[in-house]
Write a protein that holds these residues in place. Sequence first.
Motif, mmCIF file in Angstrom:
data_model
loop_
_atom_site.group_PDB
_atom_site.id
_atom_site.type_symbol
_atom_site.label_atom_id
_atom_site.label_comp_id
_atom_site.label_asym_id
_atom_site.label_seq_id
_atom_site.Cartn_x
_atom_site.Cartn_y
_atom_site.Cartn_z
ATOM 1 N N VAL A 128 0.835 -1.204 0.000
ATOM 2 C CA VAL A 128 0.000 0.000 0.000
ATOM 3 C C VAL A 128 0.870 1.255 0.000
ATOM 4 O O VAL A 128 0.549 2.247 -0.676
ATOM 5 C CB VAL A 128 -0.950 -0.015 1.204
ATOM 6 N N HIS A 129 1.975 1.231 0.739
ATOM 7 C CA HIS A 129 2.878 2.387 0.768
ATOM 8 C C HIS A 129 3.423 2.675 -0.622
ATOM 9 O O HIS A 129 3.510 3.840 -1.031
ATOM 10 C CB HIS A 129 4.024 2.133 1.735
ATOM 11 N N ALA A 132 0.874 4.354 -2.779
ATOM 12 C CA ALA A 132 0.722 5.770 -2.438
ATOM 13 C C ALA A 132 1.877 6.592 -2.993
ATOM 14 O O ALA A 132 1.682 7.726 -3.447
ATOM 15 C CB ALA A 132 0.640 5.929 -0.922
ATOM 16 N N LEU A 137 0.613 10.724 -3.827
ATOM 17 C CA LEU A 137 -0.364 11.263 -2.880
ATOM 18 C C LEU A 137 0.308 12.212 -1.898
ATOM 19 O O LEU A 137 1.446 11.989 -1.484
ATOM 20 C CB LEU A 137 -1.049 10.118 -2.121
ATOM 21 N N ASP A 145 -11.234 5.350 -2.270
ATOM 22 C CA ASP A 145 -10.782 3.956 -2.337
ATOM 23 C C ASP A 145 -11.956 3.114 -2.816
ATOM 24 O O ASP A 145 -12.922 2.902 -2.085
ATOM 25 C CB ASP A 145 -10.304 3.492 -0.959
ATOM 26 N N PRO A 153 -6.214 -0.752 3.617
ATOM 27 C CA PRO A 153 -5.404 0.111 2.751
ATOM 28 C C PRO A 153 -5.741 1.589 2.917
ATOM 29 O O PRO A 153 -4.841 2.446 2.902
ATOM 30 C CB PRO A 153 -5.743 -0.380 1.346
ATOM 31 N N GLU A 156 -4.135 2.824 6.057
ATOM 32 C CA GLU A 156 -2.680 2.846 5.916
ATOM 33 C C GLU A 156 -2.218 4.055 5.112
ATOM 34 O O GLU A 156 -1.238 4.720 5.459
ATOM 35 C CB GLU A 156 -2.226 1.551 5.238
ATOM 36 N N VAL A 157 -2.933 4.353 4.018
ATOM 37 C CA VAL A 157 -2.581 5.510 3.192
ATOM 38 C C VAL A 157 -2.803 6.799 3.967
ATOM 39 O O VAL A 157 -1.968 7.718 3.938
ATOM 40 C CB VAL A 157 -3.408 5.501 1.892
ATOM 41 N N VAL A 161 0.303 9.318 4.622
ATOM 42 C CA VAL A 161 0.356 10.554 3.845
ATOM 43 C C VAL A 161 -0.307 11.720 4.565
ATOM 44 O O VAL A 161 0.163 12.855 4.487
ATOM 45 C CB VAL A 161 -0.300 10.336 2.457
ATOM 46 N N VAL A 165 -9.419 9.942 3.088
ATOM 47 C CA VAL A 165 -9.770 8.804 2.254
ATOM 48 C C VAL A 165 -11.223 8.429 2.495
ATOM 49 O O VAL A 165 -11.645 8.255 3.647
ATOM 50 C CB VAL A 165 -8.865 7.587 2.529
ATOM 51 N N MET A 214 -7.897 5.299 -5.649
ATOM 52 C CA MET A 214 -7.047 4.125 -5.498
ATOM 53 C C MET A 214 -7.917 2.874 -5.394
ATOM 54 O O MET A 214 -9.121 2.944 -5.150
ATOM 55 C CB MET A 214 -6.180 4.246 -4.240
ATOM 56 N N CYS A 216 -7.275 -1.649 -4.528
ATOM 57 C CA CYS A 216 -6.380 -2.791 -4.321
ATOM 58 C C CYS A 216 -7.107 -4.073 -4.694
ATOM 59 O O CYS A 216 -7.876 -4.616 -3.883
ATOM 60 C CB CYS A 216 -5.900 -2.848 -2.877
#
Length: 546
Positions: A128-129, A132, A137, A145, A153, A156-157, A161, A165, A214, A216
């Motif tokens: 995930v990092h 980003a 970002l 998302d 995710p 985490e973002v 950052v 989200v 984003m 995933c």
Amino acid sequence: MPQQQQQQQQPQPTNAQVFLDGLKPAASSYTSRFSAFSQDNNNSSKTKDNTKPHDQQDTSSPSKTKLKTHIFPVTEAERTQVRATAVSHSNDYYNIVSRRYEFGWSQHFHWTPFAPGDSISHSLRNYVHRLAVVMGLKRGMRVLDVGCGIGAPAREVARLVGCEVVGVTINQWQVDRAIELTMLEGMGHLCTFIRGDFMRLDERFPGGWFDAVMGCEATCHAPSLEGVYGQVWHVLKEGGVFGFTEELMDDSSEGRWDETSERFRNLRNNLEVGGGMASLQPVSVARAALLKAGFTLELDEDYSKYFDCLSQPPKVVFAEDGLALGEIDVERNTQNLWEGKQVKSFSTVKLPTRDGNGWYYAPPPSSSYEQIRSSPKHPIPPTLRPWYYPIMGTKEAVQMGVTDEDRKRVSFMSHGSRRFYFTLVNILVWLGICSPGEAQLNKMMELYCDACVEAGKENIFAPCWMFVGRKDEGLGDATLLASQKLANGLAGAELQSGPLSARIDMATYAQLRRLSNFTEEENESRFGTPQTEVVDVFDGGVSTKP
């Protein structure tokens, strides 16, 4: 019904009861499809291939069982039916597997490659990092998302950052669980989650609202990649970025996916059934769909093979006669790598000379360090751990874990643990504690795991192909129309019949990014039907279309 009402009246159920009872309402709705599907296709495969159904296989030695006995053929009519009901199909699927994914895998509902020394948890976060980072970002951005799962995710973002989200998922249980976990982690000031269909984002959000979108490995559940990418294009601001990973069949130059292979098609169908996916498309189809939606590609790579370099002998620079400065000996293998040879450098990274007119390699460790270090004289390069190693179900896979938590997690998914758990569930079903759908769910999950391993070994499945596309500034509806016509002219036939590669007229595409300078009539005249040299962007080949 009386039994369910009695269970609902019990005060404060245990975690085990919540885990098992939560699967009951939806188990019959999805697993009944799988039950009928597997039964019908077992009968058909029994008459065609003379192979035993999955229930009648000899499981005395699970690790030696060939996966082809697990394959259930699926007709195109059945796949079309699933695509037609993709929304309810995905919702039912995640009603019954979300708890199991979180319990047996992680809060991250996606695959990942594994760097040397990284645990499963670290690898999932690094995944995930990196997404980003390649998306660019920044703090204060408004990010969407799509297919957020239970929000790992997204959190985490936001934590990495500092952006806001918004997570969207079709499943209400996932929304509820994402909100609960977000509250527990204290991330409510940056993350929020709602129930919604990413095929209808225009009904939920205004156009041009988000700075970035984003995803995933979520849009593989969409009935149409063009449709979901078009929805993302609508909600993005001009200049916004769309970064996501996709589960795809690998028809790239490094993959072996072949639409004409019946065995490969059956593996794909097993992945779709076990993974609750509407339609797994080749890489070239996803790429063409992204271009057709109006995005400019900035990143296009198979992230699942990001660390495949570890499977190759390390490149070492030797100081031998006949080896000039800057040359690299890549013919040696790891067996005689440093035996009796003077190593000039252990890294092939070039360093500039002070005047900037040349370059050199950094020297190896000093002789004083060689005398005092306790590690072996010849360092052992790390081994490659494939993305599917946690579900291989073997003792070797357990040994690949780098932490006790990893080894416990991999052991939980081993063949022996599966047999034990399946037997336990069958007993609970017989006692009336679990619904019969639980037993079918076990078969479905095993089908998916085995198909992932086999497809990974055959190099036909790319579980986390990473794309980054940008909605160019100044591109309006006229530009999108011309972009879609261009994609239709060059890749439309391929999109309908399983393309071999996405081809595009590079001169036309370069002009396409500047379409805002022309009127719609001018665009029509400029981009009617390209009849020029066509360059294969991804294979480097050149061909001419009449």
